[in-house]
Design a protein around this motif. Sequence first.
Motif, PDB file in Angstrom:
ATOM      1  N   GLY A  29      -8.605  -4.418 -39.433  1.00  0.00           N
ATOM      2  CA  GLY A  29      -8.112  -5.310 -40.475  1.00  0.00           C
ATOM      3  C   GLY A  29      -8.075  -4.601 -41.803  1.00  0.00           C
ATOM      4  N   ASP A  30      -7.426  -5.219 -42.778  1.00  0.00           N
ATOM      5  CA  ASP A  30      -7.302  -4.614 -44.098  1.00  0.00           C
ATOM      6  C   ASP A  30      -8.661  -4.457 -44.765  1.00  0.00           C
ATOM      7  OD1 ASP A  30      -4.549  -4.581 -43.801  1.00  0.00           O
ATOM      8  OD2 ASP A  30      -4.262  -6.501 -44.823  1.00  0.00           O
ATOM      9  N   SER A  31      -8.763  -3.529 -45.696  1.00  0.00           N
ATOM     10  CA  SER A  31      -9.986  -3.367 -46.479  1.00  0.00           C
ATOM     11  C   SER A  31     -10.264  -4.648 -47.258  1.00  0.00           C
ATOM     12  CB  SER A  31      -9.841  -2.197 -47.464  1.00  0.00           C
ATOM     13  OG  SER A  31      -9.692  -0.982 -46.772  1.00  0.00           O
ATOM     14  N   GLY A  32     -11.536  -5.041 -47.313  1.00  0.00           N
ATOM     15  CA  GLY A  32     -11.926  -6.225 -48.063  1.00  0.00           C
ATOM     16  C   GLY A  32     -11.791  -7.529 -47.313  1.00  0.00           C
ATOM     17  N   VAL A  33     -11.366  -7.468 -46.049  1.00  0.00           N
ATOM     18  CA  VAL A  33     -11.171  -8.719 -45.304  1.00  0.00           C
ATOM     19  C   VAL A  33     -12.486  -9.281 -44.775  1.00  0.00           C
ATOM     20  CG1 VAL A  33     -10.799  -7.754 -42.986  1.00  0.00           C
ATOM     21  CG2 VAL A  33      -9.553  -9.817 -43.696  1.00  0.00           C
ATOM     22  N   GLY A  34     -13.561  -8.455 -44.767  1.00  0.00           N
ATOM     23  CA  GLY A  34     -14.868  -8.962 -44.352  1.00  0.00           C
ATOM     24  C   GLY A  34     -15.436  -8.357 -43.091  1.00  0.00           C
ATOM     25  N   LYS A  35     -14.910  -7.223 -42.654  1.00  0.00           N
ATOM     26  CA  LYS A  35     -15.374  -6.632 -41.395  1.00  0.00           C
ATOM     27  C   LYS A  35     -16.843  -6.204 -41.482  1.00  0.00           C
ATOM     28  CE  LYS A  35     -12.227  -3.392 -41.249  1.00  0.00           C
ATOM     29  NZ  LYS A  35     -11.624  -3.681 -42.581  1.00  0.00           N
ATOM     30  N   SER A  36     -17.215  -5.503 -42.540  1.00  0.00           N
ATOM     31  CA  SER A  36     -18.605  -5.071 -42.692  1.00  0.00           C
ATOM     32  C   SER A  36     -19.526  -6.265 -42.923  1.00  0.00           C
ATOM     33  CB  SER A  36     -18.741  -4.077 -43.853  1.00  0.00           C
ATOM     34  OG  SER A  36     -18.038  -2.873 -43.564  1.00  0.00           O
ATOM     35  N   THR A  37     -19.038  -7.262 -43.653  1.00  0.00           N
ATOM     36  CA  THR A  37     -19.822  -8.481 -43.853  1.00  0.00           C
ATOM     37  C   THR A  37     -20.144  -9.142 -42.521  1.00  0.00           C
ATOM     38  OG1 THR A  37     -18.843  -8.862 -46.032  1.00  0.00           O
ATOM     39  CG2 THR A  37     -19.829 -10.773 -44.933  1.00  0.00           C
ATOM     40  N   SER A 188      -9.518   3.242 -37.819  1.00  0.00           N
ATOM     41  CA  SER A 188      -8.927   4.284 -36.983  1.00  0.00           C
ATOM     42  C   SER A 188      -8.347   3.705 -35.698  1.00  0.00           C
ATOM     43  CB  SER A 188      -9.999   5.335 -36.635  1.00  0.00           C
ATOM     44  OG  SER A 188      -9.545   6.188 -35.609  1.00  0.00           O
ATOM     45  N   ALA A 189      -7.059   3.903 -35.505  1.00  0.00           N
ATOM     46  CA  ALA A 189      -6.425   3.456 -34.267  1.00  0.00           C
ATOM     47  C   ALA A 189      -6.984   4.212 -33.069  1.00  0.00           C
ATOM     48  CB  ALA A 189      -4.908   3.649 -34.359  1.00  0.00           C
ATOM     49  N   ALA A 190      -7.288   5.513 -33.265  1.00  0.00           N
ATOM     50  CA  ALA A 190      -7.842   6.303 -32.160  1.00  0.00           C
ATOM     51  C   ALA A 190      -9.205   5.774 -31.748  1.00  0.00           C
ATOM     52  CB  ALA A 190      -7.940   7.771 -32.572  1.00  0.00           C
ATOM     53  N   ALA A 191     -10.036   5.410 -32.725  1.00  0.00           N
ATOM     54  CA  ALA A 191     -11.351   4.852 -32.406  1.00  0.00           C
ATOM     55  C   ALA A 191     -11.201   3.500 -31.724  1.00  0.00           C
ATOM     56  CB  ALA A 191     -12.186   4.726 -33.671  1.00  0.00           C
ATOM     57  N   ALA A 192     -10.349   2.651 -32.251  1.00  0.00           N
ATOM     58  CA  ALA A 192     -10.160   1.323 -31.668  1.00  0.00           C
ATOM     59  C   ALA A 192      -9.671   1.400 -30.232  1.00  0.00           C
ATOM     60  CB  ALA A 192      -9.182   0.517 -32.518  1.00  0.00           C
ATOM     61  N   ALA A 193      -8.868   2.401 -29.933  1.00  0.00           N
ATOM     62  CA  ALA A 193      -8.301   2.529 -28.585  1.00  0.00           C
ATOM     63  C   ALA A 193      -9.366   2.793 -27.531  1.00  0.00           C
ATOM     64  CB  ALA A 193      -7.258   3.637 -28.561  1.00  0.00           C
ATOM     65  N   SER A 194     -10.571   3.229 -27.957  1.00  0.00           N
ATOM     66  CA  SER A 194     -11.639   3.493 -26.989  1.00  0.00           C
ATOM     67  C   SER A 194     -12.321   2.213 -26.519  1.00  0.00           C
ATOM     68  CB  SER A 194     -12.683   4.435 -27.601  1.00  0.00           C
ATOM     69  OG  SER A 194     -13.412   3.786 -28.641  1.00  0.00           O
ATOM     70  N   ALA A 195     -12.057   1.089 -27.192  1.00  0.00           N
ATOM     71  CA  ALA A 195     -12.720  -0.174 -26.874  1.00  0.00           C
ATOM     72  C   ALA A 195     -12.039  -0.892 -25.717  1.00  0.00           C
ATOM     73  CB  ALA A 195     -12.723  -1.070 -28.110  1.00  0.00           C
ATOM     74  N   ARG A 197     -11.333  -4.159 -25.763  1.00  0.00           N
ATOM     75  CA  ARG A 197     -10.311  -5.005 -26.384  1.00  0.00           C
ATOM     76  C   ARG A 197     -10.390  -4.855 -27.892  1.00  0.00           C
ATOM     77  NH1 ARG A 197     -12.177 -11.017 -27.317  1.00  0.00           N
ATOM     78  NH2 ARG A 197     -14.407 -10.928 -26.834  1.00  0.00           N
ATOM     79  N   ILE A 198      -9.309  -5.225 -28.554  1.00  0.00           N
ATOM     80  CA  ILE A 198      -9.186  -5.056 -29.998  1.00  0.00           C
ATOM     81  C   ILE A 198      -8.860  -6.400 -30.623  1.00  0.00           C
ATOM     82  CG2 ILE A 198      -7.933  -3.893 -31.851  1.00  0.00           C
ATOM     83  CD1 ILE A 198      -7.255  -1.705 -29.716  1.00  0.00           C
ATOM     84  N   LEU A 199      -9.583  -6.713 -31.705  1.00  0.00           N
ATOM     85  CA  LEU A 199      -9.332  -7.928 -32.465  1.00  0.00           C
ATOM     86  C   LEU A 199      -8.892  -7.541 -33.868  1.00  0.00           C
ATOM     87  CD1 LEU A 199     -12.513  -9.978 -31.462  1.00  0.00           C
ATOM     88  CD2 LEU A 199     -10.228 -10.180 -30.477  1.00  0.00           C
ATOM     89  N   ASP A 204      -7.249 -15.646 -41.772  1.00  0.00           N
ATOM     90  CA  ASP A 204      -7.146 -16.757 -40.820  1.00  0.00           C
ATOM     91  C   ASP A 204      -8.105 -16.620 -39.644  1.00  0.00           C
ATOM     92  OD1 ASP A 204      -5.069 -18.017 -42.264  1.00  0.00           O
ATOM     93  OD2 ASP A 204      -3.614 -16.628 -41.402  1.00  0.00           O
ATOM     94  N   GLY A 205      -8.921 -15.576 -39.639  1.00  0.00           N
ATOM     95  CA  GLY A 205      -9.878 -15.387 -38.553  1.00  0.00           C
ATOM     96  C   GLY A 205      -9.577 -14.150 -37.728  1.00  0.00           C
ATOM     97  N   LEU A 206      -9.874 -14.216 -36.450  1.00  0.00           N
ATOM     98  CA  LEU A 206      -9.683 -13.096 -35.536  1.00  0.00           C
ATOM     99  C   LEU A 206      -8.598 -13.436 -34.520  1.00  0.00           C
ATOM    100  CD1 LEU A 206     -13.426 -12.232 -34.805  1.00  0.00           C
ATOM    101  CD2 LEU A 206     -11.809 -10.741 -35.987  1.00  0.00           C
ATOM    102  N   ARG A 207      -7.726 -12.471 -34.274  1.00  0.00           N
ATOM    103  CA  ARG A 207      -6.723 -12.656 -33.227  1.00  0.00           C
ATOM    104  C   ARG A 207      -6.730 -11.414 -32.343  1.00  0.00           C
ATOM    105  NH1 ARG A 207      -2.221  -9.555 -34.357  1.00  0.00           N
ATOM    106  NH2 ARG A 207      -1.978  -8.884 -36.534  1.00  0.00           N
ATOM    107  N   PRO A 208      -6.478 -11.573 -31.056  1.00  0.00           N
ATOM    108  CA  PRO A 208      -6.474 -10.420 -30.164  1.00  0.00           C
ATOM    109  C   PRO A 208      -5.228  -9.571 -30.342  1.00  0.00           C
ATOM    110  CG  PRO A 208      -5.880 -12.396 -28.958  1.00  0.00           C
ATOM    111  CD  PRO A 208      -6.261 -12.839 -30.341  1.00  0.00           C
ATOM    112  N   LEU A 209      -5.388  -8.285 -30.144  1.00  0.00           N
ATOM    113  CA  LEU A 209      -4.247  -7.381 -30.073  1.00  0.00           C
ATOM    114  C   LEU A 209      -3.943  -7.177 -28.598  1.00  0.00           C
ATOM    115  CD1 LEU A 209      -2.362  -5.450 -31.771  1.00  0.00           C
ATOM    116  CD2 LEU A 209      -3.955  -3.640 -31.123  1.00  0.00           C
ATOM    117  N   PRO A 210      -2.883  -7.771 -28.076  1.00  0.00           N
ATOM    118  CA  PRO A 210      -2.657  -7.737 -26.633  1.00  0.00           C
ATOM    119  C   PRO A 210      -2.200  -6.391 -26.091  1.00  0.00           C
ATOM    120  CG  PRO A 210      -0.871  -8.884 -27.729  1.00  0.00           C
ATOM    121  CD  PRO A 210      -1.895  -8.590 -28.789  1.00  0.00           C
ATOM    122  N   ASP A 211      -1.617  -5.560 -26.963  1.00  0.00           N
ATOM    123  CA  ASP A 211      -1.016  -4.323 -26.476  1.00  0.00           C
ATOM    124  C   ASP A 211      -1.465  -3.160 -27.352  1.00  0.00           C
ATOM    125  OD1 ASP A 211       0.502  -2.312 -25.438  1.00  0.00           O
ATOM    126  OD2 ASP A 211       2.452  -3.200 -25.926  1.00  0.00           O
TER     127      ASP A 211
END
Length: 219
Positions: A29-37, A188-195, A197-199, A204-211
Amino acid sequence: MRKTYGHGRVVLAHLDFTLAAGEYVAIMGDSGVGKSTLLNLIAGLDSANGGAILIDGVNIANLDDDGATRLRRQKLGFIFQAFHILPHLTLQQNVALPLLLNQAPPERALELLAAVGLDGRGNDFPRQLSGGELQRVAIARALAHRPTLILADEPTGNLDPDTAHEVLALLRQEIKANGASAIMVTHSAAAAASADRILIMSADGLRPLPDKATLPLLQ
């Protein structure tokens, strides 16, 4: 779950998700959206203004300070973006700290230092390391006591691509070998790809990245 600051400034809202045992999830998600929080709330380092956070069925809001400390010590492994390596301890002592707190044998510390590319560096002090090397120590420390839940805040942000690939492979290997769960926030897209699933986090909250094929568009 909801988190506000100051005069009603909403940082997180409409968050509702379940993490299965052994599941590895990346949140982008974008910076400041609350991921670290979000990670700080899950770890009990901050308090939500609404909703509940349950870890193994325990609502962390119902724990007193001692209970919250025990939960973090026994069940959580946290990889901080700012490392938080203790400067007066050697690398081996830093990695062994969660083992000692849990009365576990400290030998695993040297194994993990070797696994993150710091073999033979156990007696060095943090001041002798680069930022990337400090990040590797932080990752080894988070994995040391085989936690139930690993929380990772930009774990590859200070690593070169080759080391990042090795560390992500180790992180995934430890998660799967120990039946742990993990939440990683990353740009990092490369880091996320190791998971598994990706949200995607937004206001508006969390949504799944299906692809995962759409990941380059998120960099």
